[in-house]
Design an enzyme around this catalytic site. Structure first.
Site, mmCIF file in Angstrom:
data_model
loop_
_atom_site.group_PDB
_atom_site.id
_atom_site.type_symbol
_atom_site.label_atom_id
_atom_site.label_comp_id
_atom_site.label_asym_id
_atom_site.label_seq_id
_atom_site.Cartn_x
_atom_site.Cartn_y
_atom_site.Cartn_z
ATOM 1 N N SER A 182 0.845 -1.203 0.000
ATOM 2 C CA SER A 182 0.000 0.000 0.000
ATOM 3 C C SER A 182 0.875 1.245 0.000
ATOM 4 O O SER A 182 1.999 1.235 0.526
ATOM 5 C CB SER A 182 -0.855 -0.024 1.276
ATOM 6 O OG SER A 182 -1.414 1.240 1.516
ATOM 7 N N TYR A 222 -1.813 -1.149 10.909
ATOM 8 C CA TYR A 222 -2.025 -1.703 9.561
ATOM 9 C C TYR A 222 -0.833 -1.345 8.667
ATOM 10 O O TYR A 222 -0.262 -2.203 7.981
ATOM 11 C CB TYR A 222 -3.324 -1.147 8.965
ATOM 12 C CG TYR A 222 -3.462 -1.369 7.488
ATOM 13 C CD1 TYR A 222 -3.772 -2.625 6.975
ATOM 14 C CD2 TYR A 222 -3.255 -0.326 6.565
ATOM 15 C CE1 TYR A 222 -3.881 -2.836 5.604
ATOM 16 C CE2 TYR A 222 -3.367 -0.533 5.199
ATOM 17 C CZ TYR A 222 -3.678 -1.778 4.719
ATOM 18 O OH TYR A 222 -3.779 -1.989 3.367
ATOM 19 N N LYS A 226 2.255 -3.670 6.699
ATOM 20 C CA LYS A 226 2.643 -3.644 5.274
ATOM 21 C C LYS A 226 4.154 -3.426 5.157
ATOM 22 O O LYS A 226 4.829 -4.066 4.348
ATOM 23 C CB LYS A 226 1.882 -2.549 4.515
ATOM 24 C CG LYS A 226 0.405 -2.848 4.349
ATOM 25 C CD LYS A 226 0.148 -4.086 3.481
ATOM 26 C CE LYS A 226 -1.300 -4.474 3.412
ATOM 27 N NZ LYS A 226 -1.552 -5.829 2.929
HETATM 28 P P1 NAD Z 1 -10.801 -7.528 1.384
HETATM 29 O O1 NAD Z 1 -11.003 -7.531 2.846
HETATM 30 O O2 NAD Z 1 -11.982 -7.316 0.495
HETATM 31 O O3 NAD Z 1 -10.093 -8.892 0.926
HETATM 32 C C1 NAD Z 1 -9.214 -9.593 1.768
HETATM 33 C C2 NAD Z 1 -9.646 -11.060 1.734
HETATM 34 O O4 NAD Z 1 -8.742 -11.808 2.566
HETATM 35 C C3 NAD Z 1 -11.057 -11.274 2.311
HETATM 36 O O5 NAD Z 1 -11.781 -12.083 1.419
HETATM 37 C C4 NAD Z 1 -10.813 -11.971 3.645
HETATM 38 O O6 NAD Z 1 -11.853 -12.850 3.973
HETATM 39 C C5 NAD Z 1 -9.509 -12.695 3.381
HETATM 40 N N1 NAD Z 1 -8.692 -12.968 4.568
HETATM 41 C C6 NAD Z 1 -8.300 -12.117 5.543
HETATM 42 N N2 NAD Z 1 -7.541 -12.758 6.449
HETATM 43 C C7 NAD Z 1 -7.440 -14.043 6.024
HETATM 44 C C8 NAD Z 1 -6.790 -15.211 6.521
HETATM 45 N N3 NAD Z 1 -6.086 -15.183 7.655
HETATM 46 N N4 NAD Z 1 -6.894 -16.352 5.837
HETATM 47 C C9 NAD Z 1 -7.612 -16.424 4.681
HETATM 48 N N5 NAD Z 1 -8.263 -15.363 4.168
HETATM 49 C C10 NAD Z 1 -8.175 -14.191 4.837
HETATM 50 O O7 NAD Z 1 -9.658 -6.445 1.061
HETATM 51 P P2 NAD Z 1 -9.157 -5.857 -0.322
HETATM 52 O O8 NAD Z 1 -9.570 -4.442 -0.404
HETATM 53 O O9 NAD Z 1 -9.494 -6.777 -1.416
HETATM 54 O O10 NAD Z 1 -7.591 -5.857 -0.045
HETATM 55 C C11 NAD Z 1 -6.763 -6.914 -0.464
HETATM 56 C C12 NAD Z 1 -5.334 -6.616 -0.059
HETATM 57 O O11 NAD Z 1 -4.943 -5.348 -0.606
HETATM 58 C C13 NAD Z 1 -5.109 -6.514 1.447
HETATM 59 O O12 NAD Z 1 -3.860 -7.086 1.753
HETATM 60 C C14 NAD Z 1 -5.095 -5.023 1.690
HETATM 61 O O13 NAD Z 1 -4.344 -4.683 2.835
HETATM 62 C C15 NAD Z 1 -4.422 -4.532 0.430
HETATM 63 N N6 NAD Z 1 -4.730 -3.138 0.134
HETATM 64 C C16 NAD Z 1 -6.042 -2.751 -0.004
HETATM 65 C C17 NAD Z 1 -6.328 -1.422 -0.266
HETATM 66 C C18 NAD Z 1 -7.762 -0.947 -0.400
HETATM 67 O O14 NAD Z 1 -8.012 0.245 -0.340
HETATM 68 N N7 NAD Z 1 -8.730 -1.825 -0.608
HETATM 69 C C19 NAD Z 1 -5.302 -0.475 -0.402
HETATM 70 C C20 NAD Z 1 -3.975 -0.913 -0.277
HETATM 71 C C21 NAD Z 1 -3.709 -2.256 -0.004
HETATM 72 C C1 UD1 Z 2 -6.657 4.700 3.770
HETATM 73 C C2 UD1 Z 2 -5.312 4.302 4.287
HETATM 74 C C3 UD1 Z 2 -4.617 3.397 3.316
HETATM 75 C C4 UD1 Z 2 -5.476 2.217 2.980
HETATM 76 C C5 UD1 Z 2 -6.811 2.722 2.444
HETATM 77 C C6 UD1 Z 2 -7.759 1.584 2.180
HETATM 78 C C7 UD1 Z 2 -4.469 6.053 5.745
HETATM 79 C C8 UD1 Z 2 -3.492 7.162 5.898
HETATM 80 N N1 UD1 Z 2 -4.496 5.456 4.556
HETATM 81 O O1 UD1 Z 2 -6.455 5.540 2.658
HETATM 82 O O2 UD1 Z 2 -3.419 2.921 3.869
HETATM 83 O O3 UD1 Z 2 -4.821 1.433 2.019
HETATM 84 O O4 UD1 Z 2 -7.425 3.585 3.413
HETATM 85 O O5 UD1 Z 2 -8.312 1.086 3.345
HETATM 86 O O6 UD1 Z 2 -5.196 5.737 6.641
HETATM 87 N N2 UD1 Z 2 -12.675 11.212 3.322
HETATM 88 C C9 UD1 Z 2 -13.651 12.136 3.597
HETATM 89 N N3 UD1 Z 2 -14.813 11.674 4.151
HETATM 90 C C10 UD1 Z 2 -15.058 10.354 4.418
HETATM 91 C C11 UD1 Z 2 -14.042 9.415 4.104
HETATM 92 C C12 UD1 Z 2 -12.853 9.874 3.565
HETATM 93 O O7 UD1 Z 2 -13.479 13.323 3.381
HETATM 94 O O8 UD1 Z 2 -16.123 10.019 4.935
HETATM 95 C C13 UD1 Z 2 -11.410 11.668 2.723
HETATM 96 C C14 UD1 Z 2 -10.194 11.328 3.554
HETATM 97 O O9 UD1 Z 2 -9.915 12.343 4.456
HETATM 98 C C15 UD1 Z 2 -9.119 11.178 2.462
HETATM 99 C C16 UD1 Z 2 -9.895 10.699 1.236
HETATM 100 O O10 UD1 Z 2 -11.251 10.983 1.493
HETATM 101 O O11 UD1 Z 2 -8.581 12.426 2.171
HETATM 102 C C17 UD1 Z 2 -9.736 9.209 0.994
HETATM 103 O O12 UD1 Z 2 -10.018 8.516 2.204
HETATM 104 P P1 UD1 Z 2 -10.090 6.918 2.280
HETATM 105 O O13 UD1 Z 2 -10.952 6.417 1.185
HETATM 106 O O14 UD1 Z 2 -10.462 6.562 3.676
HETATM 107 O O15 UD1 Z 2 -8.623 6.432 1.941
HETATM 108 P P2 UD1 Z 2 -7.208 6.895 2.553
HETATM 109 O O16 UD1 Z 2 -7.363 7.499 3.878
HETATM 110 O O17 UD1 Z 2 -6.521 7.694 1.487
#
Ligand code: NAD
Ligand code: UD1
Length: 349
Positions: free
Chosen positions: A134, A159, A163
């Protein structure tokens, strides 16, 4: 769908938001995904929707990644029958706020699952790994757009620490196992849904992230959106992020696997983002222009732990993977809206 067989890929967390979209991209590219998920944050119903979308039967092992040895013994015969060419490791907990309140659960799950994946690679002789990292590893970067060579700043949450630690674990593992290779994909803000509206993000309870909150507020399911902070040093005072369509992100994983096939010993971090800074206000306006739906909203104070702005330099993704986003922000928001509109009443908060 491409029917050429490029190898079987273990997809941990494959039933989740990004994982499920990546499963579609893998099938389209001729890989054979095998999912492993404990459904801690997803529903088995995604498997039926994947089947409807791709016309292929989807195999999912219901298992907890932290159970290193028990899962290894279930993977071993599968690997003997059809070897895994690589692993894409999504499985993790991902809610930043929750990680502040329950840090041990995050360390246990995210680091435990990571350790297991590396053990399975060692034990079974699987050499390729693509890891979900991330942009949180950068903290508030000193220079924008942020490139992979930027120094890591202290993460703002447990979190984020997990990472950073997982990236270090993978680096140490590849150094000790030079026949292996890994790409650490640093995602910026994944949003949107599959254009078919069959796959998308299904946050449990009240969403914390901007786009699912915004779409639910626009539908009137939850109270108006609060714009967190209007006094940031940005053009319109609201915070700036880099929003990337989940299908573009998914394709990046396939391209990372293709890239790794001939690169033993490398451990390469690569940003995946749209390389465009978008403010909260711009995102609200783009949503309304794209969908016609107004977004009830108000302004509020900054959210603790938020950085003012972060967006990606994706030169490396283009150079190394040949990757470029294909969808616009308006596409992503339209797709998120279409996905949400077809959800049954029962899945609403
Ligand atoms: P998500 O929660 O939708 O998917 C994660 C999946 O992993 C889920 O299906 C959950 O059931 C499964 N899981 C969790 N722990 C487990 C375990 N111990 N064993 C087996 N399955 C398990 O999340 P996502 O948004 O699809 O994110 C996927 C990856 O990307 C994560 O590692 C997350 O940290 C990373 N990531 C997500 C975002 C985002 O904004 N969505 C941003 C940056 C990084
Ligand atoms: C956060 C995490 C990031 C993680 C991602 C997905 C931090 C610093 N970053 O990203 O590591 O991968 O979530 O889970 O925590 N906002 C509003 N109103 C709302 C919600 C959000 O104004 O109700 C704004 C936030 O202030 C931010 C932007 O929207 O500026 C995006 O927010 P969000 O979607 O939560 O993602 P990040 O905080 O960027």
């Amino acid at each position: 769908m491409n029917t050429a067989h490029k190898g079987r890929i273990l997809v941990t967390g494959g039933a989740g938001y990004i994982g499920s979209h990546t499963v579609v991209a893998l099938l389209e590219a001729g890989y054979e995904p095998l999912l492993l998920d404990n459904f801690a944050n997803s529903s088995p119903s995604v498997l039926e929707r994947l089947h409807t979308l791709t016309g292929q039967s989807i195999t999912c092992l219901e298992a907890d990644c932290t159970q290193t040895d028990a899962v290894l013994e279930r993977l071993r015969p599968l690997h003997v029958a059809i070897p895994f060419a690589g692993i894409i490791h999504f499985a993790a907990y991902k809610a930043v706020g929750e990680s502040m309140a329950r840090p041990l659960e995050y360390y246990h799950n995210n680091l435990g699952a990571m350790t297991s994946v590396l053990r399975w690679m060692e034990e079974l002789g699987i050499s390729l790994l693509v890891f979900s990292s991330s942009c949180t590893v950068y903290g508030q970067p000193e220079a924008l757009p942020v490139s992979e060579s930027a120094p890591m700043q202290p993460a703002s949450s447990p979190y984020g620490h997990t990472k950073q630690m997982c990236e270090q674990m993978i680096g140490d593992f590849v150094r000790a196992n030079p026949s292996c290779a890994a790409v650490l994909l640093r995602y910026f803000n994944p949003i949107g849904a599959h254009p078919s509206a069959l796959l998308g993000e299904l946050p449990l309870g009240r969403p914390n992230n901007l786009v699912p909150y915004l779409t639910q507020a626009a539908a009137g399911w939850i109270p108006p959106l609060t714009v967190f902070g209007t006094d940031y040093p940005t053009p319109d005072g609201t915070a700036v992020r880099d929003y990337i369509h989940v299908c573009d992100l998914a394709r990046g994983h396939v391209q990372a696997l293709d890239y790794l096939a001939h690169k033993p010993g490398i451990c390469q971090a690569i940003n995946l983002g749209a390389s465009e800074g978008v403010s909260v206000r711009q995102l609200i306006d783009t949503f309304t222009a794209a969908t016609g739906a107004p977004v009830p909203h108000q302004t509020g104070p900054r959210r603790a732990g938020d950085v003012a702005q972060v967006y990606a330099d994706t030169t490396l993704a283009t150079q190394l993977l040949g990757w470029q986003p294909q969808f616009s922000l308006a596409d992503a928001l339209r797709h998120a809206w279409a996905w949400q509109q077809q959800l049954p009443e029962t899945s609403r908060p």
